[in-house]
Structure formats: structure tokens, C-alpha cells
Design a protein around this motif. Structure first.
Motif, PDB file in Angstrom:
ATOM      1  N   GLY A  45      -4.418 -25.435  -6.516  1.00  0.00           N
ATOM      2  CA  GLY A  45      -2.974 -25.285  -6.397  1.00  0.00           C
ATOM      3  C   GLY A  45      -2.321 -24.485  -7.514  1.00  0.00           C
ATOM      4  O   GLY A  45      -1.102 -24.360  -7.552  1.00  0.00           O
ATOM      5  N   ALA A  46      -3.114 -23.917  -8.401  1.00  0.00           N
ATOM      6  CA  ALA A  46      -2.549 -23.156  -9.523  1.00  0.00           C
ATOM      7  C   ALA A  46      -2.077 -21.777  -9.089  1.00  0.00           C
ATOM      8  O   ALA A  46      -2.616 -21.179  -8.161  1.00  0.00           O
ATOM      9  CB  ALA A  46      -3.583 -23.001 -10.631  1.00  0.00           C
ATOM     10  N   ALA A  47      -1.065 -21.293  -9.785  1.00  0.00           N
ATOM     11  CA  ALA A  47      -0.685 -19.886  -9.697  1.00  0.00           C
ATOM     12  C   ALA A  47      -1.482 -19.212 -10.809  1.00  0.00           C
ATOM     13  O   ALA A  47      -1.188 -19.377 -11.993  1.00  0.00           O
ATOM     14  CB  ALA A  47       0.815 -19.717  -9.922  1.00  0.00           C
ATOM     15  N   TRP A  48      -2.534 -18.515 -10.432  1.00  0.00           N
ATOM     16  CA  TRP A  48      -3.466 -17.927 -11.398  1.00  0.00           C
ATOM     17  C   TRP A  48      -2.984 -16.536 -11.774  1.00  0.00           C
ATOM     18  O   TRP A  48      -2.868 -15.661 -10.920  1.00  0.00           O
ATOM     19  CB  TRP A  48      -4.853 -17.902 -10.785  1.00  0.00           C
ATOM     20  N   VAL A  49      -2.734 -16.336 -13.068  1.00  0.00           N
ATOM     21  CA  VAL A  49      -2.264 -15.052 -13.575  1.00  0.00           C
ATOM     22  C   VAL A  49      -3.413 -14.375 -14.313  1.00  0.00           C
ATOM     23  O   VAL A  49      -4.027 -14.954 -15.214  1.00  0.00           O
ATOM     24  CB  VAL A  49      -1.063 -15.229 -14.526  1.00  0.00           C
ATOM     25  N   THR A  50      -3.704 -13.138 -13.938  1.00  0.00           N
ATOM     26  CA  THR A  50      -4.825 -12.397 -14.513  1.00  0.00           C
ATOM     27  C   THR A  50      -4.562 -10.892 -14.421  1.00  0.00           C
ATOM     28  O   THR A  50      -3.672 -10.459 -13.696  1.00  0.00           O
ATOM     29  CB  THR A  50      -6.141 -12.745 -13.768  1.00  0.00           C
ATOM     30  N   VAL A  51      -5.342 -10.133 -15.156  1.00  0.00           N
ATOM     31  CA  VAL A  51      -5.295  -8.667 -15.012  1.00  0.00           C
ATOM     32  C   VAL A  51      -6.502  -8.163 -14.220  1.00  0.00           C
ATOM     33  O   VAL A  51      -6.607  -6.975 -13.951  1.00  0.00           O
ATOM     34  CB  VAL A  51      -5.228  -7.935 -16.377  1.00  0.00           C
ATOM     35  N   MET A  52      -7.391  -9.075 -13.865  1.00  0.00           N
ATOM     36  CA  MET A  52      -8.586  -8.711 -13.105  1.00  0.00           C
ATOM     37  C   MET A  52      -8.227  -8.584 -11.633  1.00  0.00           C
ATOM     38  O   MET A  52      -7.910  -9.567 -10.976  1.00  0.00           O
ATOM     39  CB  MET A  52      -9.672  -9.773 -13.284  1.00  0.00           C
ATOM     40  N   SER A  53      -8.279  -7.369 -11.135  1.00  0.00           N
ATOM     41  CA  SER A  53      -7.884  -7.137  -9.737  1.00  0.00           C
ATOM     42  C   SER A  53      -9.059  -6.570  -8.948  1.00  0.00           C
ATOM     43  O   SER A  53      -9.049  -5.427  -8.517  1.00  0.00           O
ATOM     44  CB  SER A  53      -6.691  -6.192  -9.669  1.00  0.00           C
ATOM     45  N   ASN A  54     -10.086  -7.394  -8.790  1.00  0.00           N
ATOM     46  CA  ASN A  54     -11.237  -6.937  -8.028  1.00  0.00           C
ATOM     47  C   ASN A  54     -11.620  -7.981  -6.980  1.00  0.00           C
ATOM     48  O   ASN A  54     -11.025  -9.050  -6.904  1.00  0.00           O
ATOM     49  CB  ASN A  54     -12.410  -6.596  -8.950  1.00  0.00           C
ATOM     50  N   LEU A  55     -12.580  -7.657  -6.171  1.00  0.00           N
ATOM     51  CA  LEU A  55     -12.993  -8.553  -5.091  1.00  0.00           C
ATOM     52  C   LEU A  55     -13.486  -9.902  -5.610  1.00  0.00           C
ATOM     53  O   LEU A  55     -13.279 -10.924  -4.965  1.00  0.00           O
ATOM     54  CB  LEU A  55     -14.066  -7.888  -4.233  1.00  0.00           C
ATOM     55  N   ASN A  56     -14.116  -9.912  -6.774  1.00  0.00           N
ATOM     56  CA  ASN A  56     -14.604 -11.167  -7.338  1.00  0.00           C
ATOM     57  C   ASN A  56     -13.451 -12.108  -7.694  1.00  0.00           C
ATOM     58  O   ASN A  56     -13.598 -13.331  -7.614  1.00  0.00           O
ATOM     59  CB  ASN A  56     -15.483 -10.914  -8.562  1.00  0.00           C
ATOM     60  N   GLY A  74       0.782  -4.714 -14.507  1.00  0.00           N
ATOM     61  CA  GLY A  74       0.731  -3.509 -13.687  1.00  0.00           C
ATOM     62  C   GLY A  74      -0.671  -3.037 -13.374  1.00  0.00           C
ATOM     63  O   GLY A  74      -0.876  -1.865 -13.034  1.00  0.00           O
ATOM     64  N   ALA A  75      -1.648  -3.936 -13.482  1.00  0.00           N
ATOM     65  CA  ALA A  75      -3.039  -3.561 -13.190  1.00  0.00           C
ATOM     66  C   ALA A  75      -3.134  -3.047 -11.750  1.00  0.00           C
ATOM     67  O   ALA A  75      -2.528  -3.609 -10.838  1.00  0.00           O
ATOM     68  CB  ALA A  75      -3.966  -4.759 -13.390  1.00  0.00           C
ATOM     69  N   ALA A  76      -3.876  -1.981 -11.587  1.00  0.00           N
ATOM     70  CA  ALA A  76      -4.022  -1.360 -10.270  1.00  0.00           C
ATOM     71  C   ALA A  76      -4.771  -2.287  -9.313  1.00  0.00           C
ATOM     72  O   ALA A  76      -5.722  -2.963  -9.705  1.00  0.00           O
ATOM     73  CB  ALA A  76      -4.774  -0.037 -10.396  1.00  0.00           C
ATOM     74  N   ILE A  77      -4.305  -2.308  -8.082  1.00  0.00           N
ATOM     75  CA  ILE A  77      -4.955  -3.101  -7.029  1.00  0.00           C
ATOM     76  C   ILE A  77      -5.396  -2.123  -5.952  1.00  0.00           C
ATOM     77  O   ILE A  77      -4.564  -1.511  -5.289  1.00  0.00           O
ATOM     78  CB  ILE A  77      -3.981  -4.146  -6.451  1.00  0.00           C
ATOM     79  N   ASP A  78      -6.717  -1.964  -5.816  1.00  0.00           N
ATOM     80  CA  ASP A  78      -7.193  -0.967  -4.861  1.00  0.00           C
ATOM     81  C   ASP A  78      -7.177  -1.502  -3.427  1.00  0.00           C
ATOM     82  O   ASP A  78      -7.010  -2.690  -3.183  1.00  0.00           O
ATOM     83  CB  ASP A  78      -8.565  -0.415  -5.262  1.00  0.00           C
ATOM     84  N   GLU A  79      -7.360  -0.602  -2.501  1.00  0.00           N
ATOM     85  CA  GLU A  79      -7.242  -0.939  -1.081  1.00  0.00           C
ATOM     86  C   GLU A  79      -8.247  -1.998  -0.614  1.00  0.00           C
ATOM     87  O   GLU A  79      -7.874  -2.886   0.161  1.00  0.00           O
ATOM     88  CB  GLU A  79      -7.342   0.331  -0.221  1.00  0.00           C
TER      89      GLU A  79
END
Length: 110
Positions: A45-56, A74-79
Motif C-alpha cells: 500500500g505504499a506510494a513508492w518514490v524512486t528515480v529508477m524507471s525501468n521494467l524491474n 524528472g527521470a525519463a520513462i521509456d515506452e
């Protein structure tokens, strides 16, 4: 507070909103960028804040049953990540705020 209410109150950018966002309760804010640590410590139930924007990141969010993932700084989030969030129905948000400030914003709304 629900995920939907968090989105309305914070103005975080929406990448994908899960169908359950209206009833999913946020229990706390959680910050972590090391996925192996997050895997064992993100509270349900956490709102997880991170800069890691990958499938993992999405895999960890699913395993831990995080209410949502907020990609900070502002970490990029790919398609592929955007598509996977939709496929797995994970609420994925983004913000330009630093990790701490984004988590503090969540905390203050709780």
C-alpha cells in the motif's frame, strides 16, 4: 487517502492509473532506489518514490503490492515501461520534484 485522491491533490503527472485507484488506500510514503532493498522493504500500500524507471521497478511494485510508483526528479520513462504499467495495471506517476520532496508531499497529504 486513495491513489486517486493523491493524484488530485498533488498534481503528479499520470503515466497510468490502475483501475483500482479509486479504492486503493495509500498506507505511507516510501523512498528507495536500490531495487533489491525495495523488494524486501516496500510496505504493501505504499506510494513508492524512486528515480529508477525501468521494467524491474514495475516488477518490484507488483511483488510488494505498492499502491503506486512515483518516478521523481524528472527521470525519463521509456515506452516499454509505460506499456508494462498498463499491462500490469500499476499506477505510475511522475514528477520533477526530488525524491525527498515528492515523498514529503505524499506524507503531508496522508
Amino acid at each position: 487517502m486513495t491513489v486517486k485522491e493523491l493524484i488530485e491533490k498533488t498534481g503528479f503527472s499520470v503515466i497510468h492509473v490502475a483501475e483500482s485507484a479509486e479504492e486503493t488506500e495509500i498506507t505511507k510514503a516510501y523512498c528507495c532506489d536500490l531495487l533489491s532493498v525495495a523488494m524486501s522493504r516496500v510496505p504493501e500500500g505504499a506510494a513508492w518514490v524512486t528515480v529508477m524507471s525501468n521494467l524491474n521497478t514495475l516488477a518490484v511494485a507488483s511483488l510488494t503490492e505498492a499502491a503506486c510508483v512515483i518516478i521523481a526528479e524528472g527521470a525519463a520513462i521509456d515506452e516499454p515501461v509505460r506499456e508494462k504499467a498498463k499491462q500490469q495495471d500499476i499506477t505510475l506517476l511522475s514528477t520533477e520534484l526530488p525524491v525527498f520532496d515528492a515523498a514529503l508531499k505524499v506524507y503531508n497529504e496522508l
